[in-house]
Structures are given as C-alpha cells and as structure tokens.
Design a protein around this motif. Structure first.
Motif, short mmCIF file in Angstrom:
data_model
loop_
_atom_site.label_atom_id
_atom_site.label_comp_id
_atom_site.label_asym_id
_atom_site.label_seq_id
_atom_site.Cartn_x
_atom_site.Cartn_y
_atom_site.Cartn_z
N LEU A 1 76.34 0.04 21.72
CA LEU A 1 75.80 -1.14 21.05
C LEU A 1 74.91 -1.94 21.98
CD1 LEU A 1 75.69 -3.06 18.63
CD2 LEU A 1 77.81 -4.10 19.49
N ARG A 2 75.29 -2.02 23.27
CA ARG A 2 74.47 -2.76 24.21
C ARG A 2 73.12 -2.10 24.41
NH1 ARG A 2 76.43 -2.88 30.32
NH2 ARG A 2 75.64 -0.74 30.05
N ASP A 3 73.12 -0.77 24.49
CA ASP A 3 71.86 -0.06 24.67
C ASP A 3 70.97 -0.21 23.44
OD1 ASP A 3 72.80 0.71 27.12
OD2 ASP A 3 73.49 2.70 26.44
N LYS A 4 71.57 -0.20 22.26
CA LYS A 4 70.77 -0.34 21.02
C LYS A 4 70.14 -1.71 20.94
CE LYS A 4 71.14 0.05 16.00
NZ LYS A 4 72.05 0.33 14.86
N GLY B 1 88.41 -11.90 34.75
CA GLY B 1 87.01 -11.60 34.46
C GLY B 1 86.88 -10.72 33.22
N PRO B 2 85.64 -10.29 32.92
CA PRO B 2 85.43 -9.44 31.72
C PRO B 2 86.10 -8.09 31.86
CG PRO B 2 83.45 -9.56 33.07
CD PRO B 2 84.40 -10.56 33.64
N GLN B 3 86.52 -7.58 30.72
CA GLN B 3 87.20 -6.30 30.72
C GLN B 3 86.19 -5.15 30.80
OE1 GLN B 3 90.48 -6.10 30.83
NE2 GLN B 3 90.64 -8.36 30.73
N LYS B 4 86.68 -3.98 31.13
CA LYS B 4 85.82 -2.80 31.22
C LYS B 4 85.31 -2.40 29.83
CE LYS B 4 85.75 1.84 33.16
NZ LYS B 4 86.52 2.91 33.83
N LEU B 5 84.02 -2.10 29.74
CA LEU B 5 83.39 -1.78 28.43
C LEU B 5 83.77 -0.37 28.00
CD1 LEU B 5 79.80 -3.26 28.95
CD2 LEU B 5 81.79 -4.31 27.82
N ARG B 6 84.01 -0.26 26.67
CA ARG B 6 84.31 1.05 26.09
C ARG B 6 83.01 1.78 25.72
NH1 ARG B 6 87.97 -0.95 21.28
NH2 ARG B 6 86.14 -2.34 21.23
N PRO B 7 83.08 3.04 25.41
CA PRO B 7 81.84 3.77 25.02
C PRO B 7 81.13 3.11 23.85
CG PRO B 7 83.59 5.31 25.49
CD PRO B 7 84.21 3.97 25.52
N GLU B 8 81.82 2.67 22.82
CA GLU B 8 81.17 2.02 21.68
C GLU B 8 80.44 0.75 22.11
OE1 GLU B 8 84.29 2.81 21.92
OE2 GLU B 8 84.67 4.42 20.46
N ASP B 9 81.06 0.02 23.05
CA ASP B 9 80.41 -1.20 23.53
C ASP B 9 79.14 -0.89 24.30
OD1 ASP B 9 82.55 -2.58 22.41
OD2 ASP B 9 83.70 -2.62 24.30
N LEU B 10 79.19 0.18 25.07
CA LEU B 10 77.99 0.56 25.81
C LEU B 10 76.87 0.99 24.88
CD1 LEU B 10 79.65 2.60 28.72
CD2 LEU B 10 78.68 0.30 28.83
N ARG C 1 69.32 -3.59 23.40
CA ARG C 1 68.28 -3.71 24.41
C ARG C 1 67.02 -2.93 24.01
NH1 ARG C 1 71.68 -3.05 30.11
NH2 ARG C 1 72.72 -5.12 30.01
N SER C 2 67.22 -1.80 23.32
CA SER C 2 66.07 -0.96 22.95
C SER C 2 65.36 -1.45 21.70
CB SER C 2 66.50 0.50 22.78
OG SER C 2 67.46 0.59 21.73
N GLU C 3 65.99 -2.06 20.76
CA GLU C 3 65.39 -2.52 19.51
C GLU C 3 65.60 -4.02 19.40
OE1 GLU C 3 67.13 -0.36 16.35
OE2 GLU C 3 66.55 1.59 17.13
N PRO C 4 64.81 -4.75 20.11
CA PRO C 4 64.98 -6.20 19.99
C PRO C 4 64.38 -6.72 18.69
CG PRO C 4 63.19 -5.66 21.50
CD PRO C 4 63.80 -4.35 21.11
N ASN C 5 64.84 -7.77 18.17
CA ASN C 5 64.35 -8.38 16.93
C ASN C 5 64.05 -9.84 17.26
OD1 ASN C 5 63.65 -9.10 14.35
ND2 ASN C 5 65.70 -8.81 13.48
N PRO C 6 62.77 -10.13 17.61
CA PRO C 6 62.47 -11.51 18.02
C PRO C 6 62.36 -12.48 16.87
CG PRO C 6 60.49 -10.16 18.10
CD PRO C 6 61.59 -9.21 17.76
N GLY C 7 62.23 -11.99 15.65
CA GLY C 7 62.04 -12.91 14.52
C GLY C 7 63.35 -13.58 14.10
N PRO C 8 63.13 -14.51 13.19
CA PRO C 8 64.33 -15.24 12.70
C PRO C 8 65.09 -14.53 11.62
CG PRO C 8 62.36 -16.16 11.74
CD PRO C 8 61.88 -15.09 12.64
#
Length: 450
Positions: free
Chosen positions: A430-433, A419-428, A435-442
């Motif tokens: 980037l994931r939060d960023k 399965g997927p590996q455990k996420l590192r702090p940098e990965d966490l 999710r918080s700043e979505p860019n719906p445009g093309p």
C-alpha cells in the motif's frame, strides 16, 4: 629537675586513701578546688582518694603540702639520706575481730577563720593564682547533713556531725592501720590463709544480709578472694586488706546481672524468727546502694567518710542515703525508728556466727591459679588463631588486581522497544502504491474493483 630532687619528692609519705579524703573534707576543700590547685582533673583526685592511683614526683610533694601532712624534714635532701617510710601494714590481718568502731575524731576548738586552715605553700605544677586565691579566701565550714546528728552519740562511733567538722590532722608517723599487729616472717600463702580464715566467714554472712541468697554470698566471697590472690602484692600492701576484699565481694554480690541466672533469681526463704525476718525483709526492700550504706555504717560501724569512700560516693550523698534508709526501715519496722536501736540490731545481726561451710584456703588459692591459667591459655589460643588467620590471608592474597570478565547471559523479561511497529507485506504494498500513484486533486479516492 635534678635526680636528687625527684628522689626526694617521690619519697614523700602520703596518708592512706581514706585519710586523704578525710583531710580534704576537714580543710573544707572540694575535689574541684584540689584539682585546680594541683593542675589535674577531678577524676585524678578521686582516683587518689580511692587508692586506684597515687601522685608522683613534684605533684606528690605538693599534694602532701596541700593536705598538711608534709613537713620539711620528711623528704631527704639527697638520695643517700634515709627516706621516711610509712608504718608497715599487715598483709594478712587488717580486720578487727569485732565490727570496726573508730574512735571519735578530735574536734577543733572554735577559732577565727584565718587560723583554721593554714595556707599551703605553692609548689611546682600548682597554679599560683589559684593557690593565692585559696590562701586569701577563708574556708567555709562544712555543713553537716540534716537529721543524721539527731540523738545522742552511740558508743564507739561518733555522730556524722562530729566527723564532718574540721579536725587536726595527726602526724603521718602516728597513723596506724586498724587491726591486729602484723606478724613478721609470713610467706604470701600463709598470710593469705590467715586473712581468709579471719575475714571469709564474716563476709559470707554480710553478703547474705545484702542479697538474701546464701549460695550467691558464698560465691561472691570466693570470687573476692580469687581476685585478692591474683593481686596479692597489691592487697598485701593495702592499709585495709579486709576492706579491699569486702568491697570486691559487695560489688560482685550486688551486680544486677545475677537476676538473669536461674539459681540467683529469687532470694532464699526468710528466717523463722519474727524480728530477724522483719529486719532482713525490710533491708532487702532498699535499693542496693542504700542497703550497702546502711550495712557499712550501722552494721559494721564505719565512719561516714569511710562509708562514702567504700561506696564511691560523696559524703553528703552517703549521708542522704543513710537518712532515706533509716526512714524506710522505720516505716517497715517501727521499733527501728531510733538510730541507736537500728545500730544495735544490725550490729548483732552482722556479728552472728555464719552457718555456711567454706572451702579451705588452699582450695581457693588453687582455684584462683587454675582460673588464671585457663584465661591465660584462652587468650594465648585466641591470639595464636588470629595470627594464623592473618598470616594465611597475607600469604594467599593476590599481589595485583585481576579483573573479572563475566560471560554473557540471556536476559529475559525486557519490555518491547517503543515506536512504530514493523510493517507487514500488505502495508509495504500500500505504501508503494501511494507513492507511485499520487492524487494531488481534491477528488475523493474511490476504491477501484480489481
């Protein structure tokens, strides 16, 4: 069945085992036919003819009627009336001083087929259909073995062709065992000593002719007399005690297991005389059953049915073994092509005085008793050990089941879980960023300078 009928049936006198076989062959009956008429198996009939067992009760009377040796007056009508008893056999002296040579059997005159074999009356435990079929069917004359009847009959021993013809069965009262008369008043020890002194030297020489090993021949005869003393009541009542001991010694001497012993692996040096050396060498080249057959028939002068009975083979099989042995011996030693010459040479070889020194009869008896005591103690010891082990196991065994709780242990070598590996702090981060700043445009994301 009443008690008086059972006693009268069990008191019927039967001929000797060898005579039973001769009478059956004289009546042109096979073992299967006798077994079907008596309601038993073929192995039971063979056991009756070899002496290992005997019929009892009503079967005994029916078997005597089938062989033609039972008369209405033989069995008593009540337990109080005297029963006919067979002639007493000597427990110690049942072997003639010279090689046994039976007189020729009386040959039946040619008569119609219906008059040759009287149909036995059907008795109890006998299938009526088989008895009626056998009575209505004329017996077939036995065909003599080819080649054995060639040449003139030798002195004292009838040709197999004469012996295989139907003969008149002599009355049971006239059948006497072959050998010197019995000596009354002998103790078992004296009777055994007399039998040992009479038969042991000759048996040692005969087993030497069978094996070519002097040490093995002496050991075989001692073993046979050990067995005879262990079963002395049975041997003493036997019609031919020397034949009993001889068969036991021959069986032990011809056992193939002796080849695994270093002392008996190779035969002894042949005799220096050219004639005896050639005959003994040719005899040892034969297979063991053929060697035994030719020694019994040509050397000791036994009849063909007696030879077949002692070797536990059928009469035709013994005849063909004898033919093959004669052919092989004639090829090895050309002057033995004549059966009379072979009989004379083997007879003179058998009757030679043995040179082996045997232990005393008392030593043989004591050795047999010592071996019996040893085996008895060994069996009792093993039985006691088994009883002790069984008792100890039964006393110490638990009365209920106790489950076993094994302690935990560290298990190594387990592969990494998939399965997927455990996420590192940098990965966490980037994931939060994302999710918080979505860019719906093309638009394409452009990395911004920090």
């Amino acid at each position: 069945m009443s008690r008086s009928t059972a006693d009268s049936a069990s008191s019927v006198t039967l001929p000797t085992p060898k005579e039973r076989r001769r009478l059956r062959e004289a009546l042109a009956l096979s073992e299967e036919q006798v077994a079907e008429a008596m309601g038993v198996t073929k192995a039971t009939v063979r056991a009756w003819e070899t002496g290992r067992s005997a019929p009892r009760g009503r079967k005994r009377e029916a078997y005597a009627k089938l062989l033609g040796t039972h008369e209405p007056g033989d069995a008593p009508s009540s337990p109080d009336s005297p029963a006919a008893s067979p002639p007493a056999a000597s427990p110690a002296s049942e072997q003639p001083a010279e090689p046994r040579s039976l007189p020729p059997s009386p040959v039946r005159p040619q008569a119609p087929a219906k008059a040759q074999t009287p149909a036995p009356a059907p008795a109890a435990n006998v299938r009526p259909k088989a008895a009626a079929k056998r009575a209505a069917k004329p017996p077939k004359a036995p065909s003599p073995s080819p080649g054995i009847a060639a040449g003139p009959a030798r002195k004292g021993t009838p040709r197999p062709q004469e012996r295989l013809k139907p003969v008149e069965a002599p009355p049971v009262a006239e059948q006497r065992p072959v050998g010197p008369p019995a000596v009354p008043g002998l103790t078992p020890e004296e009777a055994f000593d007399a039998l040992y002194a009479h038969a042991a030297p000759g048996l040692v020489h005969q087993t030497y002719l069978l094996t070519g090993r002097r040490r093995l021949s002496r050991e075989s005869v001692e073993h046979a007399f050990h067995r005879a003393w262990e079963r002395w009541p049975e041997v003493a009542r036997d019609a031919d005690p020397v034949g009993w001991v001889r068969a036991t010694a021959y069986e032990y001497a011809l056992s193939p297991w002796h080849r695994l012993r270093r002392t008996h692996k190779h035969p002894d040096a042949p005799p220096t005389e050219a004639g005896r050396r050639a005959l003994l060498t040719a005899l040892l080249e034969l297979p063991a059953p053929y060697r035994r057959t030719v020694l019994l028939y040509e050397g000791l002068g036994l009849d063909l049915p007696e030879t077949a009975a002692e070797t536990e083979a059928s009469t035709p099989a013994a005849a063909h073994r004898l033919l093959h042995a004669r052919t092989v011996l004639a090829k090895r030693v050309p002057e033995l092509a004549d059966p009379d010459t072979l009989h004379e040479r083997l007879g003179s070889l058998v009757t030679e005085a043995p040179t082996t020194t045997l232990p005393a009869a008392r030593a043989v008896r004591s050795g047999s008793e010592r071996r019996t005591r040893t085996w008895t103690r060994a069996v009792l010891g093993v039985t006691a050990v088994l009883i002790g082990v069984t008792g100890f196991t039964a006393a110490t065994a638990p009365t209920r089941y106790i489950p076993v709780n094994a302690p935990g242990e560290t298990v190594n070598g387990v592969p990494v879980r998939g399965g997927p590996q455990k996420l590192r702090p940098e990965d966490l981060e980037l994931r939060d960023k994302l999710r918080s700043e979505p860019n719906p445009g093309p638009e394409r994301l452009i990395p911004a300078a920090e």
